[in-house]
Scaffold this active site. Structure first.
Site, PDB file in Angstrom:
ATOM      1  N   GLU A 151     -29.658-120.011   4.656  1.00 53.14           N
ATOM      2  CA  GLU A 151     -30.351-121.123   4.011  1.00 53.14           C
ATOM      3  C   GLU A 151     -31.737-121.364   4.635  1.00 53.14           C
ATOM      4  O   GLU A 151     -32.083-122.487   5.010  1.00 53.14           O
ATOM      5  CB  GLU A 151     -29.515-122.398   4.070  1.00 53.14           C
ATOM      6  N   GLU A 159     -21.244-119.837  -0.267  1.00 55.17           N
ATOM      7  CA  GLU A 159     -20.428-120.905   0.310  1.00 55.17           C
ATOM      8  C   GLU A 159     -20.094-121.909  -0.786  1.00 55.17           C
ATOM      9  O   GLU A 159     -20.966-122.323  -1.551  1.00 55.17           O
ATOM     10  CB  GLU A 159     -21.164-121.647   1.433  1.00 55.17           C
TER      11      GLU A 159
END
Length: 490
Positions: free
Chosen positions: A132, A275
């Site tokens: 991220e 995720e």
């Protein structure tokens, strides 16, 4: 090979399958079509099981794909010869070095990929370049490193003759794109040039776009977010977007990404969910029931191959649940729930019934527990001076379940003290001195767990720690048993 199911097998005709195959060949190259549910295996834990035990847990549950956040040697050793498909990760703080040095990239590939991709080694399918890195809260500190790091790593994989087998990906948070309706999805303006470069590199190398989607965080961070829209059980708050209707946040979020990719010229880009999950503790709405309903609904939805309104009958290539195990040492800056995402508790015991497509979850076998005993507040002592001891214990151990919304939030003041004492005691491998607390603690063989509040017993990776050690003489054991009996009869 990439894993994706494009159409329900019962409904495929030869010609529709051929048409889809030709389209895939033209857009992405020839890929195998088979969907998969994987898991994230994080290791920021206070109580770590042996990697071999964890790998056995994965294999017992027929979980064939695992995503890591680094390439920890102990974990990689446990994965040797397992046959599991593995995504290894590069932490964000390594991106600067890898972006500026080809030799650094060569060294990383040699140490973390090449050394394991041998006969009987680890089946590394992906390397995640950062985690991220475009997250809003990072204020752009990693953005400029991503594409140069990818370029150097691609060259390093090519030098090692691994570029055909190992694909680079960049797991992105869903905050990289935005819109009020899915069809209007766009990447954040300041990210669009970088992500366009990144996606071009991914596409040219046959890599998917990896995105992390968390309906729980949408619900947690927005009091106006419709609760039923976060799940897959139907909603009274469906979102209408032209001819398309969205009944859950997951599909809406995914189509927002698909629309954003289309706007930069990559509307057919294959997508992997890096995720997705639901925590079981540490916040209101984070509980076993909600986690079971969300994760089972998600799995059923993905395996049904329904896809989304913008990609009907084309589900994500792979979906990695977050996460395999609880991680009691994670930062709680986002919230106390951060330590409670596991579908299994820290010791490999399933938290709730969940079917990933291969039957209900099975517990880990042969877990090496410390002796079954606990540290609690001594009921015969004045606890007026206990505050500093509790604060110290919880600064080392995980006490997040005691906070508002946690499963141990309502066990009373003495229960809170005992929970803190025991958490520290187990973290210290039951060292007798760690249950002293200036005489305010005592060891017991009576399980002090209350209702949903579980007082844990630690685990050990070492055979020498299973069973009683020198201080566990029969005399001390007998004294503890007699003390427990006396307290019980009082």
């Amino acid at each position: 090979m990439a894993l994706i199911t494009l159409l329900p097998k019962q409904e495929q005709t030869f010609f529709s399958f051929l048409a889809v195959s030709v389209l895939l060949f033209l857009c992405w190259g020839v890929i195998e079509v088979e969907s998969g549910i994987g898991v994230n295996w994080g290791t920021i834990s206070l109580h770590k099981m042996s990697p071999f035990t964890v790998v056995d847990l994965l294999k017992q549950n027929k979980i064939q794909k695992v995503k890591l956040f680094d390439a920890d040697p102990a974990v990689m050793k446990g994965l040797m010869g397992s046959g599991l498909e593995v995504m290894v990760g590069i932490p964000n703080d390594m991106l600067a070095g890898l972006s500026s040095s080809t030799s650094a990239a060569d060294l990383w590939v040699a140490q973390n990929v090449s050394r394991y991709m041998v006969k009987g080694g680890v089946n590394i399918k992906y390397v995640a370049v950062g985690n991220e890195p475009f997250l809003t809260s990072y204020s752009g500190q990693y953005q400029s490193y991503v594409v140069p790091a990818m370029t150097n790593l691609l060259q390093s994989l090519a030098k090692a003759n691994l570029a055909r087998n190992v694909k680079l990906v960049v797991p992105c948070n869903a905050d990289a794109y935005e819109s009020s309706l899915p069809s209007q999805g766009t990447f954040r303006p300041e990210l669009t040039p970088i992500i366009t470069q990144m996606v071009s590199l991914l596409n040219s190398n046959g890599s998917p776009f990896v995105v992390n989607i968390y309906p729980f965080l949408s619900l947690y961070g927005n009091s106006d977010f419709p609760q039923d829209y976060a799940f897959f059980e139907g909603t009274t708050h469906a979102v209408t977007d032209g001819p398309n209707v969205y009944y859950n946040a997951f599909d809406g979020n995914l189509d927002t990404l698909i629309a954003a990719l289309a706007k930069i010229g990559y509307g057919q880009m294959p997508i992997v969910i890096g995720e997705v999950g639901w925590p079981t503790d540490g916040a209101l709405g984070a509980n076993l029931t909600a986690a079971r309903v969300f994760n089972q609904g998600l799995v059923n939805h993905v395996l049904s191959n329904k896809g989304t309104p913008l990609r009907p009958q084309v589900p994500p290539m792979d979906v990695y649940l977050f996460s395999l195990l609880d991680e009691g040492a994670k930062s709680v800056l986002p919230g106390n729930f951060e330590r409670h995402w596991g579908i299994f508790s820290f010791d490999g015991q399933s938290k709730y019934p969940l079917n990933l497509g291969n039957g209900l979850l099975k517990n880990a076998k042969d877990v090496e527990y410390l002796p079954y005993r606990w540290c609690i507040a001594n009921p015969l002592k004045d606890l007026a001076e206990v505050t500093n001891h509790v604060r110290l214990a919880c600064s080392y151990a995980d006490c997040t379940t005691l906070n508002y919304g946690g499963s141990c939030n309502e066990i009373g003041a003495k229960g809170n003290i005992s929970y803190a004492f025991n958490s520290y005691y187990q973290l210290q491998k039951q060292n007798p001195r760690s249950c002293d607390f200036d005489g305010l603690g005592m060891v017991t063989f009576l399980n002090p767990s209350i209702g949903k509040c579980r007082f844990l017993v630690g685990v050990s990776d070492y055979a020498s720690s299973s069973g009683f050690r020198l201080q566990d003489s029969w005399i001390s054991v007998l004294l503890i048993l007699l003390w427990d009996a006396w307290l019980f009869l009082m």
